[in-house]
Design a protein around this motif. Sequence first.
Motif: not given
Length: 188
Positions: A1-17, A162-167
């Motif tokens: 199984m894939a290791m769980a990633f840390p619960n740390i998320y960075h806020h980023r902006k993307v282009a309007d498009t 995890r579901q995506a990894e199993m699929a």
Amino acid sequence: MAMAFPNIYHHRKVADTSAKGCELCYKPSTSVLVTPENKDFFYVCVGHLKEKGFCSPIIDHEAIAAKKKEMDEEIERVKKEYEDKQRKKNEKQAEKENDKKDGKDKDGEIDTQKEEKTEKKDESKPENEDKGDVKSPPKAEDEPRVFALQRTFYQQRVDRKRQAEMARRNRERLSNPNFFPSVPKDQP
């Protein structure tokens, strides 16, 4: 199984498009929450980042203290520059007044008055710029940039990963011809 990633998320902006639907309300959003190793990301509205039921900001007190110290040093530097300018201005005025008292001719007095007016105009512009820098810190940096999702939302993200990894593994197995049993070749 894939290791769980840390619960740390960075806020980023993307282009309007590049805007895509928010994970929660499906409205188009240019804000993305992404893990540091780019293992997980999802689009979210800025309004949801302020909801306590969704996520909470991770505040780096050391970085805030460093920024505050840096701002205090900048303020002191600007104050010193301003005081130096005022002191120099006062010294020049005192010298000109002494020259007038010493009895210069009328042409000299007129020239000094013109010089004083131009110096006052030149000095007033930089002073206003320095004051503007101190009063208006950038507002974008005031918002938190790092978040921790609440337990239920974080668990949903881990489960989805995890579901995506199993699929993906199942697709690879099905594409392998050795996965299925072969037809018996022996006579019964």
